[in-house]
Design a protein around this motif. Structure first.
Motif, PDB file in Angstrom:
ATOM      1  N   MET A 228       0.809  -1.132  -0.053  1.00  0.00           N
ATOM      2  CA  MET A 228      -0.044   0.055   0.081  1.00  0.00           C
ATOM      3  C   MET A 228       0.819   1.385   0.064  1.00  0.00           C
ATOM      4  N   ARG A 229       2.019   1.232  -0.590  1.00  0.00           N
ATOM      5  CA  ARG A 229       2.904   2.332  -0.696  1.00  0.00           C
ATOM      6  C   ARG A 229       2.468   3.088  -1.594  1.00  0.00           C
ATOM      7  N   GLY A 230       2.091   4.604  -1.370  1.00  0.00           N
ATOM      8  CA  GLY A 230       1.597   5.492  -2.199  1.00  0.00           C
ATOM      9  C   GLY A 230       0.016   5.442  -2.273  1.00  0.00           C
ATOM     10  N   TYR A 231      -0.417   4.612  -1.407  1.00  0.00           N
ATOM     11  CA  TYR A 231      -2.206   4.635  -1.443  1.00  0.00           C
ATOM     12  C   TYR A 231      -2.333   5.482  -0.135  1.00  0.00           C
ATOM     13  N   ASN A 232      -2.629   6.696  -0.567  1.00  0.00           N
ATOM     14  CA  ASN A 232      -2.871   7.549   0.469  1.00  0.00           C
ATOM     15  C   ASN A 232      -4.494   7.942   0.486  1.00  0.00           C
ATOM     16  N   TYR A 233      -5.010   6.921   0.463  1.00  0.00           N
ATOM     17  CA  TYR A 233      -6.605   6.921   0.564  1.00  0.00           C
ATOM     18  C   TYR A 233      -6.900   7.208   2.068  1.00  0.00           C
ATOM     19  N   VAL A 234      -7.985   8.011   2.307  1.00  0.00           N
ATOM     20  CA  VAL A 234      -8.291   8.571   3.532  1.00  0.00           C
ATOM     21  C   VAL A 234      -9.269   7.689   4.360  1.00  0.00           C
ATOM     22  N   VAL A 235      -8.938   7.237   5.456  1.00  0.00           N
ATOM     23  CA  VAL A 235      -9.690   6.292   6.274  1.00  0.00           C
ATOM     24  C   VAL A 235     -10.315   7.293   7.404  1.00  0.00           C
ATOM     25  N   LYS A 236      -9.635   8.081   8.037  1.00  0.00           N
ATOM     26  CA  LYS A 236     -10.286   9.056   8.870  1.00  0.00           C
ATOM     27  C   LYS A 236      -9.622  10.299   9.075  1.00  0.00           C
ATOM     28  N   VAL A 237     -10.281  11.315   9.342  1.00  0.00           N
ATOM     29  CA  VAL A 237      -9.867  12.828   9.199  1.00  0.00           C
ATOM     30  C   VAL A 237     -10.092  13.172  10.720  1.00  0.00           C
ATOM     31  N   GLY A 238      -9.129  13.562  11.371  1.00  0.00           N
ATOM     32  CA  GLY A 238      -9.381  14.071  12.628  1.00  0.00           C
ATOM     33  C   GLY A 238     -10.395  15.171  12.985  1.00  0.00           C
ATOM     34  N   LYS A 239     -10.103  16.091  12.061  1.00  0.00           N
ATOM     35  CA  LYS A 239     -11.176  17.477  12.032  1.00  0.00           C
ATOM     36  C   LYS A 239     -11.414  18.016  10.692  1.00  0.00           C
ATOM     37  N   THR A 240     -12.391  17.953  10.272  1.00  0.00           N
ATOM     38  CA  THR A 240     -12.538  18.517   9.054  1.00  0.00           C
ATOM     39  C   THR A 240     -12.255  19.914   8.850  1.00  0.00           C
ATOM     40  N   SER A 241     -11.411  20.321   7.800  1.00  0.00           N
ATOM     41  CA  SER A 241     -11.039  21.766   7.528  1.00  0.00           C
ATOM     42  C   SER A 241     -12.456  22.472   7.386  1.00  0.00           C
ATOM     43  N   SER A 242     -12.139  23.796   8.151  1.00  0.00           N
ATOM     44  CA  SER A 242     -13.426  24.704   8.021  1.00  0.00           C
ATOM     45  C   SER A 242     -13.590  25.418   6.762  1.00  0.00           C
ATOM     46  N   THR A 243     -14.761  25.919   6.175  1.00  0.00           N
ATOM     47  CA  THR A 243     -14.997  26.799   5.192  1.00  0.00           C
ATOM     48  C   THR A 243     -15.484  27.912   5.451  1.00  0.00           C
ATOM     49  N   SER A 244     -15.423  28.381   6.760  1.00  0.00           N
ATOM     50  CA  SER A 244     -16.068  29.594   7.076  1.00  0.00           C
ATOM     51  C   SER A 244     -15.323  30.677   6.490  1.00  0.00           C
TER      52      SER A 244
ATOM     53  N   GLU B 203     -11.059  22.495  -1.719  1.00  0.00           N
ATOM     54  CA  GLU B 203     -10.802  22.250  -0.543  1.00  0.00           C
ATOM     55  C   GLU B 203      -9.308  21.485  -0.431  1.00  0.00           C
ATOM     56  N   SER B 204      -8.591  22.020   0.799  1.00  0.00           N
ATOM     57  CA  SER B 204      -7.313  21.138   0.638  1.00  0.00           C
ATOM     58  C   SER B 204      -7.151  20.363   1.914  1.00  0.00           C
ATOM     59  N   LEU B 205      -6.539  19.364   1.856  1.00  0.00           N
ATOM     60  CA  LEU B 205      -6.596  18.303   2.863  1.00  0.00           C
ATOM     61  C   LEU B 205      -5.030  17.753   3.005  1.00  0.00           C
ATOM     62  N   GLU B 206      -4.445  18.297   4.311  1.00  0.00           N
ATOM     63  CA  GLU B 206      -2.845  18.007   4.228  1.00  0.00           C
ATOM     64  C   GLU B 206      -2.841  16.654   5.223  1.00  0.00           C
ATOM     65  N   ILE B 207      -2.103  15.729   4.736  1.00  0.00           N
ATOM     66  CA  ILE B 207      -1.835  14.454   5.356  1.00  0.00           C
ATOM     67  C   ILE B 207      -1.017  14.736   6.472  1.00  0.00           C
ATOM     68  N   THR B 208      -1.468  15.014   8.006  1.00  0.00           N
ATOM     69  CA  THR B 208      -0.852  15.072   8.927  1.00  0.00           C
ATOM     70  C   THR B 208      -1.110  13.965   9.802  1.00  0.00           C
ATOM     71  N   ASP B 209      -0.592  14.088  11.164  1.00  0.00           N
ATOM     72  CA  ASP B 209      -0.901  13.018  12.166  1.00  0.00           C
ATOM     73  C   ASP B 209      -2.075  12.682  12.281  1.00  0.00           C
ATOM     74  N   ARG B 210      -3.268  13.908  12.277  1.00  0.00           N
ATOM     75  CA  ARG B 210      -4.377  13.571  12.451  1.00  0.00           C
ATOM     76  C   ARG B 210      -5.438  12.911  11.577  1.00  0.00           C
ATOM     77  N   VAL B 211      -4.677  12.715  10.272  1.00  0.00           N
ATOM     78  CA  VAL B 211      -5.272  12.152   9.147  1.00  0.00           C
ATOM     79  C   VAL B 211      -4.828  10.656   9.146  1.00  0.00           C
ATOM     80  N   VAL B 212      -5.594   9.782   9.081  1.00  0.00           N
ATOM     81  CA  VAL B 212      -5.376   8.129   8.872  1.00  0.00           C
ATOM     82  C   VAL B 212      -5.303   7.657   7.438  1.00  0.00           C
ATOM     83  N   THR B 213      -4.513   7.343   6.829  1.00  0.00           N
ATOM     84  CA  THR B 213      -4.339   6.709   5.406  1.00  0.00           C
ATOM     85  C   THR B 213      -4.293   5.256   5.370  1.00  0.00           C
TER      86      THR B 213
END
Length: 710
Positions: free
Chosen positions: A195-211, A231-241
């Protein structure tokens, strides 16, 4: 004679007086109370049915069960209005069924209406209670239960909102924008085995705000750069792929540790694929490169040993998540704060129920001897007894629901993602790893029915439904059953069928053919391909179905290899005939064109086989017709001629069963692509269909269907 008439007249008067007395008794306050209590019990039974059998919809296609659940879902909301004394409790319980939040997709679009209805009902109940008098003790009960009702109602309303068209578009935008460029992040360097290179999102810690405030901050920080309207999503420690799940070094998820068969990691994979499948329901699409990457993943799943079982298991679980997102409250419950609110609901309900039971018994002692009171021989008021029993049953029901949620697939994903994000769980808590592993491997119920429904034209064409139930006057209330529309006994979805269909999918994915590729491989396309080039797909399926039925009844099966092919061919032949008869929306032709063609075929078959009672007699008549009649364009004649060709094949029955098995497997894959996502979603609540599993796979791979050659 006069004495006899006098006695008859007296008896008649006596009967009339007794009937009048009974009618008067039915109008007394005590009788009215009894009727209300009867309605309460009926409503309670209906709500219990929703809680117990709500999740059974995706595992059973029983028409009686669907009608029972629809009646419970519909009647319970109306009966609440007539049971004012217990209305506040029934409103709580009506919103309690986590596994049955809606009956159909149309209900999701009425989420505002649902909220307004219960706000009005709840306000009305409170006003009535104040009109009839309220004590300090009752105020404390109402305060606790008054907190529970908004929680229940709001949870259900939000679940409807999320499942609605607007909710799906809003909640999938982040994933859609992310997946539009995800394939570029690996620069072509990806490996599905690790699964190298498969950065498919499983869980996002907190949805990015669009306010607006957040957007202004981003715009200020990005001055001088080109604007980004996605909308941008950065793969950080809060995102499980998926890549992070496979890279996890904890014992629980290691292939050499607690996950040798990859079942735990595959739960997360199914959840990430479910998120991608949701894009189809919100009008989003993936770029070609993303489909190619997904196809490499599907091929890897298939290539591992009996990979068709693993691939089927992954997509089966994926559709289970999809079903829950439309028809249950699980997506709300498993939000970051959802579990806390669920626990709070349970505590409030238990405390409120205990206080209410105490209040009822106090009420019973104060009204002892009241003539309006229905009481047991021991002096206990019937309404108190009914209330106490209902509250106890529903509280137990809530506890059972809580137990099932703890072992649900959503809970497993949440636990596994937390495990990946928490290094301490991977290093110091062996007992916790084993507990999580035990919970994640426990499957209380199968995700789907795992059956192929069947239809045989030659067995069911003479079926006539009951006219008193199915007629032009009842069409406004129920779906009509047409002449000849009778299911055969369902068959198990065997491993042979799955293997044959998945093998066909992997053999020729670039350009799906209408069965001709398998005929060409077996070098019989010159003789039989004419039956693949008919005017509509409905005609193709029925012609080959009739031919297969004739061959099935004329040629015995002896050796195991032929039996495997026999099982594949006959199961898929009757399954595709079933789809034409009962689920035409899942097939390529226009649904009404399929219905019209089916009705014509039934009329033609009845005229041709009139008076033939058994299948053997019908086959004999068709064989005689096949020897004397040329192709006249009628489907029943074309199917007979094709059957005669199969019977005359020089290479023998073993070869023909191989040809038929490969043909039906290829045709099954050919009809799977569809743009009618709604039709597949509607069938999820009726036990699921095998074609929906294939549709999910070809959707991920971006596989399209070529038009048949005419």
């Amino acid at each position: 004679m006069r004495d006899l008439q006098r006695r008859q007249l007296g008896a008649g008067n006596k009967t009339l007086l007794e009937a009048t007395a009974v009618m008067k008794n039915l109008r007394t306050p005590k009788a009215n109370l009894a009727k209300i209590e009867l309605l309460v019990c009926l409503t309670a039974i209906l709500l219990i049915l929703l809680n117990i059998f709500g999740s059974s919809r995706c595992r059973c296609n029983d028409r009686k069960l669907r009608m029972l659940l629809w009646a419970a879902y519909t009647l319970s909301s109306y009966l609440i209005a007539y049971t004012l004394v217990w209305a506040i409790f029934l409103m709580i319980f009506f919103g309690s069924s986590d596994s049955y939040s809606v009956h159909s997709l149309e209900d999701c679009e009425r989420w505002k209406n649902y909220g307004w209805q219960y706000l009005i009902k709840f306000t009305g109940v409170i006003i009535l209670l104040f009109i009839y008098g309220i004590t300090l003790w009752m105020i404390s009960v109402l305060f606790i239960l008054g907190l529970t009702v908004p929680l229940k109602v709001s949870n259900r309303a939000v679940s409807l909102l999320i499942a609605s068209g607007y909710g799906r578009q809003k909640n999938t935008k982040l994933i859609a924008d992310y997946m539009s460029s995800e394939h570029q992040s690996s620069n072509g360097d990806f490996d599905p085995s690790q699964m190298r290179g498969y950065n498919y999102v499983v869980k996002v810690g907190k949805t990015s705000s669009t306010s607006l405030k957040k957007l202004k901050e981003r715009e200020t920080a990005a001055q001088g750069e080109p604007p980004n309207y996605r909308e941008s999503l950065e793969i950080t420690d809060r995102v499980v792929t998926i890549e992070k799940v496979w890279k996890c070094q904890g014992w629980l998820l290691r292939s050499g540790g607690g996950d040798e068969d990859s079942k735990l990691k595959d739960i997360c994979l199914s959840f990430s694929l479910y998120k991608l499948l949701c894009l189809r329901f919100s009008g989003h699409s993936l770029p070609k490169q993303a489909h190619e990457k997904l196809w490499k993943l599907i091929q890897h799943l298939y290539d591992e040993g009996n990979g068709y079982e693993r691939a089927f298991r992954v997509v089966e679980l994926e559709l289970s998540f999809l079903f829950d997102s439309f028809y249950t409250k699980y997506p709300i419950i498993f939000l970051p704060t959802g579990w806390k609110l669920k626990v709070l609901e349970l505590l409030l309900l238990v405390i409120g129920s205990l206080l209410t039971i105490g209040l009822c018994f106090k009420y019973n002692s104060n009204r002892h001897g009241d003539e309006l009171q229905l009481a047991t021989p021991g002096g206990l008021s019937i309404d108190v007894l009914v209330t106490a029993l209902i509250l106890i049953v529903f509280t137990c029901g809530e506890l059972v629901q809580f137990f099932f949620m703890a072992f649900s697939e959503w809970a497993k994903v949440s636990l596994l993602c937390t495990y990946v994000q928490t290094p301490s769980w991977q290093e110091e808590n062996k007992w916790k790893e084993k507990l999580i592993g035990r919970m994640c491997r426990t499957q209380l119920l199968n995700p789907w029915e795992r059956k192929l429904r069947q239809y045989s034209l030659l067995e069911s064409y003479d079926y006539t439904p009951r006219k008193w139930l199915y007629n032009p006057f009842t069409v406004m209330f129920i779906d009509l059953i047409r002449d000849g529309q009778k299911q055969s006994e369902p068959t198990e979805l065997s491993s042979e069928v799955k293997k044959a269909v998945f093998h066909s999918l992997m053999s020729n994915p670039e350009a799906l053919k209408n069965g001709e590729a398998s005929l060409r491989r077996n070098e019989v396309d010159g003789k039989l391909s004419w039956a693949c080039r008919l005017e509509t797909q409905t005609q193709v399926i029925i012609v080959w179905h009739i031919a297969t039925s004739i061959f099935e009844h004329k040629v015995p099966v002896a050796d195991p290899i032929s039996y495997s092919n026999f099982l594949v061919a006959t199961s898929l032949s009757k399954y595709l005939a079933y789809l034409i008869t009962f689920c035409p929306k899942l097939l390529p032709d226009h649904p009404y064109d399929s219905e019209y063609a089916f009705n014509k075929i039934i009329i033609e078959t009845r005229g041709l086989l009139k008076g033939r009672k058994t299948t053997e007699e019908r086959i004999q008549k068709l064989n005689r017709i096949g020897k004397t009649m040329d192709n006249n364009g009628r489907v029943i004649i074309q199917g007979t001629l094709l059957g005669q060709q199969l019977l005359k094949e020089e290479k023998g029955p073993k070869f023909i069963w191989k040809v038929l098995a490969e043909f039906w497997a290829e045709l099954m894959v050919y009809v799977a692509p569809s743009d009618n996502e709604k039709a597949h979603a509607e069938h999820l609540k009726m036990g699921g269909e095998f074609i929906t599993h294939l549709w999910a796979l070809v959707s991920h791979a971006g596989i399209k269907r070529e038009p048949p050659v005419k």
